[in-house]
Design an enzyme around this catalytic site. Sequence first.
Site, PDB file in Angstrom:
ATOM      1  N   LYS A 151      32.227 -35.404 -16.809  1.00 34.63           N
ATOM      2  CA  LYS A 151      31.134 -35.803 -15.925  1.00 34.63           C
ATOM      3  C   LYS A 151      30.898 -37.303 -15.996  1.00 34.63           C
ATOM      4  O   LYS A 151      30.592 -37.951 -14.995  1.00 34.63           O
ATOM      5  CB  LYS A 151      29.843 -35.046 -16.290  1.00 34.63           C
ATOM      6  CG  LYS A 151      28.638 -35.386 -15.396  1.00 34.63           C
ATOM      7  CD  LYS A 151      28.911 -35.088 -13.921  1.00 34.63           C
ATOM      8  CE  LYS A 151      27.757 -35.505 -13.013  1.00 34.63           C
ATOM      9  NZ  LYS A 151      26.570 -34.647 -13.150  1.00 34.63           N
TER      10      LYS A 151
ATOM     11  N   LYS B 284      21.259 -43.757 -16.187  1.00 37.02           N
ATOM     12  CA  LYS B 284      21.384 -43.006 -17.449  1.00 37.02           C
ATOM     13  C   LYS B 284      22.811 -42.508 -17.637  1.00 37.02           C
ATOM     14  O   LYS B 284      23.389 -42.616 -18.724  1.00 37.02           O
ATOM     15  CB  LYS B 284      20.390 -41.849 -17.441  1.00 37.02           C
ATOM     16  CG  LYS B 284      20.419 -40.956 -18.665  1.00 37.02           C
ATOM     17  CD  LYS B 284      21.218 -39.683 -18.463  1.00 37.02           C
ATOM     18  CE  LYS B 284      20.649 -38.802 -17.379  1.00 37.02           C
ATOM     19  NZ  LYS B 284      21.415 -37.547 -17.224  1.00 37.02           N
TER      20      LYS B 284
END
Length: 295
Positions: A170, A238
């Site tokens: 990811k 983030k």
Amino acid sequence: MNIGFIGLGVMGAPMAGHLVDAGHNVVVFNRSRAKIEQLELRGAVGATSPAQVGEKADVVITVLPDSPDVDEVLFGAGGVLTALRPGSLVVDCSTIAPESARDFAARLADRDVAFVDAPVSGGEAGAVAGTLAVMMGGEKDAVRRAGEVLDATAATTVHVGPAGAGQLVKAANQMLVAGNIAMVAEAVSLLLRTGVEVDAALTVLNGGLAASKVLEVKAPKMLARDFVPGFRVDLHHKDLKIALSAAEQARIAVPLTGVITQLVQALRSAGDGGLDHGALIKALERLNGMSPDSP
């Protein structure tokens, strides 16, 4: 199947809805009661705490902002683990640090609970359509069980390695998406500055090697100044920090990711962190003396 679902945000709500529609018994929890009520109208059962989700479910899925949120929901006071039975499965579809995923897997294994880190890609549109791509890390049998559940929400589910591997894939995904958005924003800025017929230009670009899902979806929204969040700048920042940390641990240089992270930080510093990540064009416009608030 008895499924618990915690986190009914932009991604989680439609994912939980697909599970209800697939005929599963779904118990849901979210900090906002309104989101629970919307799922109850579709046939889900609302819970008043993560512990109540753990009590009623054999498989618990979480879709939360970051590692501390997952930690609190699973292991905190009134968390899922206070009630979850041995032999159960936790599937975390959040995007968190790989080391956090490995830590959660080890702590859950001590309680005879399996864990799969299963971050998703496809954005809000993919969640709504049930066509997400899911990259899963964990033991083979746990991943098989997770895949049986997530098939209702996804077009692609792939086992990519042990616990934490899903989060590493990811991270790579988020690097690619951010880089693509940045280049689309630069290209659109060039087209706007030079007076080209922009719509015609995008048509031909989407017909050649430069074509991409990001170009297809994000360029029109950049032109329309439509930055309603499908995926917020703050969350992508983030994720990029996770990618930079993973690269540091792997001892590799990722200079382009570093530059793009700084552009994303500039957006956040300007108060645009709540916008869609396609708003990256605004950071480039500011660099180039272009108005960030007009087409």
